[in-house]
Write a protein that holds these residues in place. Sequence first.
Motif, short mmCIF file in Angstrom:
data_model
loop_
_atom_site.label_atom_id
_atom_site.label_comp_id
_atom_site.label_asym_id
_atom_site.label_seq_id
_atom_site.Cartn_x
_atom_site.Cartn_y
_atom_site.Cartn_z
N SER A 325 0.84 -1.20 0.00
CA SER A 325 0.00 0.00 0.00
C SER A 325 0.87 1.24 0.00
CB SER A 325 -0.92 0.02 1.22
OG SER A 325 -0.18 0.17 2.41
N ARG A 327 0.46 5.86 0.28
CA ARG A 327 -0.43 6.99 0.64
C ARG A 327 0.32 8.30 0.39
NH1 ARG A 327 -4.39 8.14 5.39
NH2 ARG A 327 -4.04 10.34 5.87
N GLU A 357 -5.08 7.11 -0.60
CA GLU A 357 -4.37 5.91 -0.15
C GLU A 357 -4.75 4.72 -1.02
OE1 GLU A 357 -4.36 2.98 3.77
OE2 GLU A 357 -4.78 5.13 4.00
#
Length: 429
Positions: A325, A327, A357
């Motif tokens: 991930s 962001r 995100e």
Amino acid sequence: MRICTLKRLVLAVVAAMVGIGAYAQADVESPYSMFGVGQLANKSMNVRLKGMGGLENGMYGPGLINSANPASYARIDSLAFLFDAGFYCKTSNFSTSTHAEQAANASFDHLYMAFGLTDWWKMALGVQPYSTMGYTMLVDSNDPDVGNYTTAFNGTGGLNQAVIGTAFKIGKHFSLGANAKYVYGDSKMQTTLYFPDSIYIIGSRRSEDLMVSSFKFDYGLMYCTELGNDYNLSVGITYDQPIGLRGKKTTYIRTIAADSYDDIEYLIDTAFYEVNDKSKLSMPQGFGAGFTLQKNNRWCLGVDFDWTQWSRFARDGINDSLSDSWRITAGFEYIPTHTSISNYFRRITYRVGGFYESSYITLRGHDLGKMGVSVGASLPLPRTLSKINLALEVGRFGTKMDGLIQENYLKFDVSVSVFERWFIKRKYK
């Protein structure tokens, strides 16, 4: 007298936060909290930062406790004792292309204190959530051999963290910090099968109770310099160490008499149980970087980027099919005139921010991205350097495509930040 009043305020706030936390625990957090360790909290719980979209990596200040980058502790006022406590309220709308459901919760959010040991060595202590889990999902299916059946997924609980942080100044421009976090808590997950079309097939339930009690560590580096004309630039870098959170797991598999989720259930037999079995959550590494540009006592703007290797997360050696991930965050704050005496509103700090995100959850080919915008303010308390901080965030998580669930939420945070010079040696008594 003023210090005594503030001490009473601190004790009142702590009592209120504990009461709120005990009474109003999380209800339905998110159906996606069934993945990983649950729905993750922000690295820093400071409401000032939340009002700027969650800007964290390069933020510092003499009265700011920023646990996301522990190197920022080195920049707090050496003669001050800082205290910060807060709570939040959140309302969400979960919807698919055909259904919608409302949920709301409120809870204690954080409690931190920080102080200087020397001019170059600072320390912070605190407690805040790490993740929350709360979901109930029913999935109807059909099999030619057994007819219709329902699978019920249910989970509650979450993890908290107690933090001990320290930071050192290295020369004029650099600071280095670290957080030791004791992560603890428990989560309960159940999967139940109901067979309403057959009297010959009984229902079954698998229950797993996981209790975690372990340490994790993260580190920060910060560079700060003056650019002239009251401008200051700071660059921050953070690193979360990959580590295995250890705990104990209790597993039950039982047969039950019930045709549906709403029926009264009767336990028939326990087919399997294992108590206090060792368990490990393999937590991933993460990197963050950001910068802020400040004009002393007037305004501040900054940008952050964070990345976490969630593809390496595993529960007892089994990968949870999560994705890496990232962001990106941007935020801005402005103080019209911090020294104004006649106009209170010109001493208020105003903030705005936003983020996007890319989630660690990918379902049916869709990245369940999260985005939001926030506004905030700090309200100075009379005749002190202490403040009440407010932040309002509006966001969206998930998608309605291919039968998935989208969350639209509104979150309100409030905290009190106490700034007191408790370490001044009095010349006169």
